[in-house]
Design an enzyme around this catalytic site. Structure first.
Site, PDB file in Angstrom:
ATOM      1  N   GLU A   1      -4.767  -8.663   2.969  1.00 25.98           N
ATOM      2  CA  GLU A   1      -5.780  -8.305   3.964  1.00 25.98           C
ATOM      3  C   GLU A   1      -7.019  -9.183   3.907  1.00 25.98           C
ATOM      4  OE1 GLU A   1      -3.091  -4.804   3.814  1.00 25.98           O
ATOM      5  OE2 GLU A   1      -3.900  -6.219   2.344  1.00 25.98           O
TER       6      GLU A   1
ATOM      7  N   GLU B   1       0.830  -1.204   0.000  1.00 25.95           N
ATOM      8  CA  GLU B   1       0.000   0.000   0.000  1.00 25.95           C
ATOM      9  C   GLU B   1       0.869   1.261   0.000  1.00 25.95           C
ATOM     10  OE1 GLU B   1      -4.188  -0.440   1.145  1.00 25.95           O
ATOM     11  OE2 GLU B   1      -3.294  -0.979   3.087  1.00 25.95           O
TER      12      GLU B   1
END
Length: 266
Positions: free
Chosen positions: A140, A120
């Site tokens: 995730e 990210e």
């Protein structure tokens, strides 16, 4: 020059090198690391002698994501920085480049793990180099979590949507070659050479006109979601003033005189 126990800062000429320095945890993001990153981005923005930034990791890894235990306050690690997070609840998002875009070009030098929060944060960098054994991915969903560091917005704007959705929805790891094939990174180099390649690119940038470099970077991001007509108008507004700078005149003189230019950000 700043830095914390988990984020080291050094200069390589006009390049500021920020190193995630928690190798025993594969450079998982801690409070100290986030505070150091936040301060590093500000230092790069405010110091005109800095022309570029390289972000890398110590110990053969880039970043294995967020250390949820450390951020939840389990243990005393990073306790001395907790007041910084209370004073600025947005600090961690700025540190991870979700809510802050540095003025100077940021080059990522990736070795080893660059997963979850690492991938990210990578999306907030401008140019990306990786060692051939590097691993990328957004894990995730496999943990029942949401990649809230910006990936559901940014990734589809940086790589084709089909690849973005596959990465987001499968939670599988990607090799450096796969990451390059889908456009997530720009260079794959032998293991251990990512930092050298990133510094090489940074040095090329450092020899260019700093005002022009910053204006070009700003224009690319400002126009990314505009129509072509609006984007071209925005480009003129951003670009024309550069031609009136002393840097532009110096660049023209240096070219005519067949010598390296000496830019002074004016």
């Amino acid at each position: 020059m700043g830095g914390t126990e988990h984020l080291s800062v050094r200069r390589e000429g006009a390049t500021l090198v920020l190193t995630l320095n928690r190798p025993q945890a594969r450079n998982a993001l801690s409070i100290g690391m986030l505070v150091g990153l936040h301060d590093g981005w500000l230092e790069a923005d405010e110091d005109d002698s800095v022309r570029s930034v390289v972000l890398t990791g110590a110990g053969g890894s880039f970043c294995a994501g967020m250390d949820l235990k450390a951020l939840a306050g389990q243990g005393m690690e990073g306790e001395r920085h907790r007041d910084r997070l209370k004073a600025d609840p947005d600090l961690h998002w700025k540190a991870m480049l979700r809510h802050h875009r540095p003025r100077k070009p940021v080059i990522a030098a990736v070795e080893g793990y660059c997963v979850a929060g690492g991938t990210e944060m990578l999306q907030g960098t401008d140019i990306r180099v990786a060692g051939e054994s590097a691993t990328f991915g957004l894990f995730e969903v496999k943990r029942g979590l949401f990649p809230i560091g910006g990936s559901t917005v940014r990734l589809q704007r940086q790589i084709p949507r089909t690849h973005a959705l596959e990465m987001l929805l499968t939670g599988r790891p990607y090799t450096a070659r796969e990451a390059a094939d889908i456009g997530l990174i720009g260079h794959v180099v032998p293991d251990g050479e990512a930092l050298d390649k990133a510094l090489e690119i940074a040095e090329l940038i450092n020899h260019c006109g700093p005002l022009a470099v910053e204006a070009v970077k700003a224009s690319v991001y400002e126009t990314a979601e505009l129509t072509e007509t609006d984007g071209l108008a925005s480009e003129l507004e951003r670009g024309w003033p550069v031609f009136d700078t002393a840097d532009a005149k110096e660049g023209a003189r240096a070219f005519a005189e067949k010598r390296p230019p000496v830019y002074k950000r004016a």
